[in-house]
Design an enzyme around this catalytic site. Sequence first.
Site, PDB file in Angstrom:
ATOM      1  N   ALA A 128       0.857  -1.182   0.000  1.00  0.00           N
ATOM      2  CA  ALA A 128       0.000   0.000   0.000  1.00  0.00           C
ATOM      3  C   ALA A 128       0.891   1.230   0.000  1.00  0.00           C
ATOM      4  CB  ALA A 128      -0.914   0.008   1.223  1.00  0.00           C
ATOM      5  N   LYS A 161      -2.705  -2.557  -9.449  1.00  0.00           N
ATOM      6  CA  LYS A 161      -2.692  -1.370  -8.596  1.00  0.00           C
ATOM      7  C   LYS A 161      -4.011  -0.630  -8.770  1.00  0.00           C
ATOM      8  CE  LYS A 161       0.472   1.872  -9.301  1.00  0.00           C
ATOM      9  NZ  LYS A 161       1.750   2.617  -9.125  1.00  0.00           N
ATOM     10  N   ASP A 199      11.319   8.871  -8.848  1.00  0.00           N
ATOM     11  CA  ASP A 199      10.938   8.445  -7.494  1.00  0.00           C
ATOM     12  C   ASP A 199      11.561   7.096  -7.129  1.00  0.00           C
ATOM     13  OD1 ASP A 199       9.618   8.753  -5.081  1.00  0.00           O
ATOM     14  OD2 ASP A 199       7.740   7.884  -5.786  1.00  0.00           O
ATOM     15  N   VAL A 232      -1.664  -2.422  -4.060  1.00  0.00           N
ATOM     16  CA  VAL A 232      -1.472  -3.472  -5.050  1.00  0.00           C
ATOM     17  C   VAL A 232      -2.027  -4.790  -4.525  1.00  0.00           C
ATOM     18  CG1 VAL A 232       0.223  -4.767  -6.410  1.00  0.00           C
ATOM     19  CG2 VAL A 232       0.572  -2.323  -5.968  1.00  0.00           C
TER      20      VAL A 232
END
Length: 399
Positions: A68, A88, A225, A74
Amino acid sequence: MELGPTYVKLGQIASCRRELVDTEWAPPLQRLQDQVPAFPGGEAELRRRLGRRFEERFEAVDGAPVAAASLGQVHLATLRDGRRVAVKVQRPNLKAIYDKDVALLRTIFKALDRFKVSVGVDQAWGAIFDDAADLLYREIDYRCEAAHAREFAENFRDAPWVTTPEIFDDLSTEHVLTMAYVPGVSLKDVAAIEADPSLDAKSLARNLARCYLLQFCRHGFFNTDPHAGNLAADGGFAPGGRLIFYDFGQAAALSADEAAGALGLLEGIIDADAAKTVDAFERMGVVKNGFDRAAVEATIASNFRSGLVTSRAQRAVAAGEPGDDAGDGAPAVLGDFQLPATLAFASRAMSQMQGVGLALDSEFEFIAASAPLVAELAIEEKGVATYLQDELKKKLKLG
């Protein structure tokens, strides 16, 4: 976590900062990477979003999510043809939450501009935030994430040491992303990596650096990211293990000049060449028109001599000469710099990648790890003849 997804994102970024890795802040911040509380009713939300496709294509969905995050969670599932997938599904009402948080943060950033708050480099915080907000909104459209994942997969199609799960476009929407299930050991779990004979933590760290060098300097497209919760590794595909990138919600593209400038910057640091470094800054667009080149170059040269800017790769090429005090003249030249928004995201990605690399290898350094590939990319960018000419000048100290 109670503040909402926007602030969880900020915590994820902070968790990878090098200066926080060994502090009391690290454990709670690291939990934000892949231990955000799940929301109830994930399967029901999936059914609602996919409609008839869910009934036609899905055999079963695991009730409890395997992960999460701030924007979604997911669930593993099995298709009617027997294939295992990871799905997701986005948190309900996410856009409304974003609208509220972004409006508040935009007000804060515009206030920073109004009161001329600076971190040393002259930049318009409001403009940077507007660009950042655009990227954040793209992250909540899973169709964008699917496109990012496909681009990354194409860029690295011939690299057996890195992968990302295949996307099922017919089972993906703005709010649902269905991917092939590619299990791996999280890069957060260094103990598990060290216990697995098919994985080598230092090799994975080097390949992470290699991957980002290629993203920045060859492909001009990068995942912004790279926190450890988005990364894993599996064995059997490459020596030391294969990197797995799971999440492409945030990605950005560099212009041709920004990508070439990033490569030139690495060359300049490795060679301790102040003139080459300033050339790279110009090409990247991080210095203003009419900047004081002599002052900037002198400051960088001073920093190279003092060791303020250095790397193991640079020290292997030429030992630094003792000389000026570190940072002489730095305050005077900071006003010559600006920070384009995309490069701000590149800087963030570098910071997070460095934190992951250090967790895997306490001696990790991006420039040293990627240095062997810098020459290859320089030949691609300049051509063999020009590259060899530059190298000859360097060795003969012709300048």
